[in-house]
Design an enzyme around this catalytic site. Sequence first.
Site, PDB file in Angstrom:
ATOM      1  N   GLN B 237       0.783  -1.135  -0.035  1.00 46.34           N
ATOM      2  CA  GLN B 237      -0.025   0.088   0.048  1.00 46.34           C
ATOM      3  C   GLN B 237       0.798   1.380  -0.074  1.00 46.34           C
ATOM      4  O   GLN B 237       0.294   2.311  -0.312  1.00 46.34           O
ATOM      5  CB  GLN B 237      -0.941   0.214   1.198  1.00 46.34           C
ATOM      6  CG  GLN B 237      -2.043  -1.076   1.116  1.00 46.34           C
ATOM      7  CD  GLN B 237      -2.960  -1.088   2.142  1.00 46.34           C
ATOM      8  OE1 GLN B 237      -3.143  -1.937   3.014  1.00 46.34           O
ATOM      9  NE2 GLN B 237      -3.640   0.167   2.693  1.00 46.34           N
ATOM     10  N   ARG B 384      -9.132   0.115   7.687  1.00 48.48           N
ATOM     11  CA  ARG B 384     -10.083   0.978   7.387  1.00 48.48           C
ATOM     12  C   ARG B 384     -10.470   1.857   8.315  1.00 48.48           C
ATOM     13  O   ARG B 384     -11.740   2.064   8.726  1.00 48.48           O
ATOM     14  CB  ARG B 384     -11.192   0.181   6.626  1.00 48.48           C
ATOM     15  CG  ARG B 384     -12.100   0.986   5.791  1.00 48.48           C
ATOM     16  CD  ARG B 384     -13.051   0.306   4.804  1.00 48.48           C
ATOM     17  NE  ARG B 384     -13.814   0.844   4.006  1.00 48.48           N
ATOM     18  CZ  ARG B 384     -14.005   0.308   2.817  1.00 48.48           C
ATOM     19  NH1 ARG B 384     -14.313  -1.051   2.671  1.00 48.48           N
ATOM     20  NH2 ARG B 384     -14.886   1.067   1.817  1.00 48.48           N
ATOM     21  N   CYS B 385      -9.415   2.757   8.871  1.00 49.01           N
ATOM     22  CA  CYS B 385     -10.152   3.750   9.882  1.00 49.01           C
ATOM     23  C   CYS B 385      -9.230   4.753  10.400  1.00 49.01           C
ATOM     24  O   CYS B 385      -9.060   5.479  11.373  1.00 49.01           O
ATOM     25  CB  CYS B 385     -10.418   2.780  11.028  1.00 49.01           C
ATOM     26  SG  CYS B 385      -8.782   2.542  12.052  1.00 49.01           S
ATOM     27  N   GLU B 760     -12.877   5.280   4.616  1.00 44.27           N
ATOM     28  CA  GLU B 760     -12.819   4.643   5.947  1.00 44.27           C
ATOM     29  C   GLU B 760     -14.053   5.128   6.895  1.00 44.27           C
ATOM     30  O   GLU B 760     -14.317   4.391   7.873  1.00 44.27           O
ATOM     31  CB  GLU B 760     -11.565   4.958   6.548  1.00 44.27           C
ATOM     32  CG  GLU B 760     -10.537   4.386   5.680  1.00 44.27           C
ATOM     33  CD  GLU B 760      -9.012   4.428   6.388  1.00 44.27           C
ATOM     34  OE1 GLU B 760      -8.367   3.717   6.367  1.00 44.27           O
ATOM     35  OE2 GLU B 760      -8.958   5.585   7.014  1.00 44.27           O
TER      36      GLU B 760
END
Lengths: 164, 806
Positions: B237, B384-385, B760
């Site tokens: 990523q 995802r946050c 997110e």
Amino acid sequence: MGKMHVKLTVNGRAVEALAEPRTLLIHFLRENLELTGPHIGCETSHCGACTVDLDGKSVKSCTLFVAQANGADIVTIEGIAHADGTLHALQEAFRQHHGLQCGFCTPGMITRAWRLLQENPNPTEEEVRYGISGNLCRCTGYQNIVKAVLAAAHELSAVKEAAE
Amino acid sequence: MNAPVPTPIERAEKLQGLGSSRKRVEDARFTQGKGRYVDDMKMPGMLYGDFVRSPYGHARIKSINAEAAKALPGVIAVLTAADLKPLGLHYMPTLAGDVQAVLAEEKVLYQNQEVAFVVADDRYVAADAVELVEVEYEELPALVDPFKAMDADAPVLREDLAGKTTGAHGPRNHHNHIFTWTVGDKDGTHAALDAAEVVAEELITYQRVHPCPLETCGCVASMDKINGKLTVWGTFQAPHAVRTVASLISGIPEHNIRIVSPDIGGGFGNKVGVYPGYICAIVASIVTGKPVKWVEDRIENLSTTAFARDYHMRGRIGATKDGRITALDCHVLADHGAFDACADPTKYPAGFFSICTGSYDIPVAHLVVDGVYTNKAPGGVAYRCSFRVTEASYFIERMIDVLARKLDMDPAELRLKNFIGKEQFPYTSALGWEYDSGDYQTAMTKAMDTVGYAALRAEQAENRAAFARGETRSLMGIGVAFFTEIVGAGPVKNCDILGLGMFDSCEIRIHPTGSAIARLGTISQGQGHATTFAQILATEIGIPASMITVEEGDTDTAPYGLGTYGSRSTPVAGAATAMAGRKIRAKAQMIAAWLLEVHEDDLEWEVDRFVVKGAPERSKTMTEIAFASYNQAIPGLEPGLEAVSYYDPPNMTYPFGAYVCVLDIDVDTGVSTVRRFYALDDCGTRINPMIIEGQVHGGLTEALAIAMGQEITYDEIGNVKGATLMDFFLPTAVETPAWETDFTVTPSPHHPIGAKGVGESPNVGGVSAFSNAVNDAFAHLGLTHTPMPHDHWRVWQTAERLGLTG
């Protein structure tokens, strides 16, 4: 380990090869035939990323030996588009309705939906959800996938009616 | 009669720029099975790597015997720590200032930890060889309860840190202590709580889960000995950061390393860090001179790559009798597993957890986070946050509901009473964040009106009465969540990953015939950047999005960036894209002025062309300008038309949202049926509404999984439980409800196009909405808090404890 002689049809083409008895169908497809559309997402046969069509049924190719597919007629995502290269209604619908994001579940999902719509050309939303419950997706939340499958069903019915 | 000239509106529509629900360019290859993921790669002579892993959660390694494995035909090598140590590679730096074992040397510290790396010419042979490596262990007592990690008699885990009383984040006061991070006003907060009319206190636990993208982690490493260049294709990523780190630890200079992120099958934070498999594949390639592929399986992914959450958060919230919050105190115990492999900016060992004052105007607050080691997989990452934001948001959203119970006040009303007001922005929170913009009242009111909140509460009252009368065995729960996220890391002055400032970049080149190519420092794992970043440019430079190729992920060609996670692509790289577009337009204006023989100031920009003010029939389109830049000798200007922008954001961005979940719980089975889920998101300017909706659907589905069943636990001797898809809850299309999405638009004042990022938000807000709904269902019977996951068994137990069953 001695190899076995296997003969099968994949996406309309005759295939003949030697493979170990323990070679999984998913590995044979991806590595021997270089059909990398079907993917591997788990090793417990839950995720469905490896879904192909075998003798008219959706199967998880991670849970079959290629030896078990001897003599079978297999369709993978690479065989879903029409012979002239135009996309199948499902492939178009997935694009129109944003039914994919990372694309990893997509080959298995479309291959499963392809068989689902042959089993049940006019499914309800609930039937679609049950019908694809063997295919996991982490990106889309399924809502647009369901929309795409229903749209493709509608399109295929319309085409069929027009032809009749 | 001439054909009518298209109007500016028609021309703008053709561009498919900002605001267009443009269909994705990526879909053509993915729907035909022509994506190119790491495991699709096949290179001549390629070898396969696989790991020997520890069955124990904590043990000493007495011996490793690889002779039988090496003797197996097809096995090329078996690497152990002894092979990596002379290269200084048996440990690698983590993103949190700690080190992590690449291959275990003297001890193993978590079940499935890497012990040896087998390299063979066939993946089945590699798997056979793994079984043949004999490792002798001496089992040690395992530490799996973080609350016991700092006991005087707690087992020693990290012998490699013996004697080190200072860690990367300050002093260490125990052998299992990693850091203590504090922020806020301790004395002021405690005084305010002591003086408060009402204080609610609760322990809120966010269980250990895992991002579990459908594609596991992997790489193909290829050392070209002739040219001295190392190429690694992998699930990264942050490809540029990986290149720099690989250079620092291998000694190979950066210009001789090329990192490529091909198509990635989902990231969600799982693919930010560097894993032992990558290092071992690189070493194996250097040693063998052949390409080496390593791709993990699902059990390896769930049990050894970075987990998420595992935060135990004790909160105290003080308020006046009529519900005005006066203070917030939070003490977190953070379980990092055996190595602190948290992916956080270096100054933030607990990420941005200090956003835990949430959407509320809280005058004073204090936060302490203690990080500890345990015999579990290392981490954690942002699933995802953004960085620890979902933990913070869950904490405050539960505390608000807990306070609402104590005050006997409606949870939505309590929120409305304490929201930061629109006129207060930019707002500096008690814990030091400057929120850029927000209009919480409007979003909340819209949400409540749309779902018919008052009617839902009336229905719930009737349901509760009917339940008490024995007429129904179903309890209705209404969960409200109003989150404020902090994303878009971030300003270089306080955000860096291992010293690399968290700016991002875009480079654009316009071709003579008017199409273009843009490259970014980010990397999509499904977010559709090739589609959406072209839209940003289309609006800036007036070239249709369909004529702009967007590339990412190859460090040989892409400008340096810090990658995609924490919803940072739109806030940072999106800004860089707009700024680079504006540089293009600025040069284009000079070219147009020269072509039209006017001064630049006599021109105005109209969708896709420069028009002479007052003489609109005189114009030059971007296509004409592009060709001119290659064709005309313009005094004072270089030929060509290209630009690059490296954007250092002045601040983070703060998307927010109002979510409402309605569910019905069958108390006899513990099954919760989601009746309705409404999600209103405000991400500022909306680039592609179709893609935003898709992101929200996906994030809400992950939130459903986390809140209602997902967890990774360990038993008392360190066996990991929940590390296969038999146990790790991933919802299918059957469990997943229909999602209703809505929006408001409050642009970010500091972002060039006002966009905040959204990927997110749904995971952040969703978890709170689900958990608040389950807790709400039982609130009238005295329940203050029951922890996630709210699976059927746990919910049934809650009902039983309240005397509702039997």
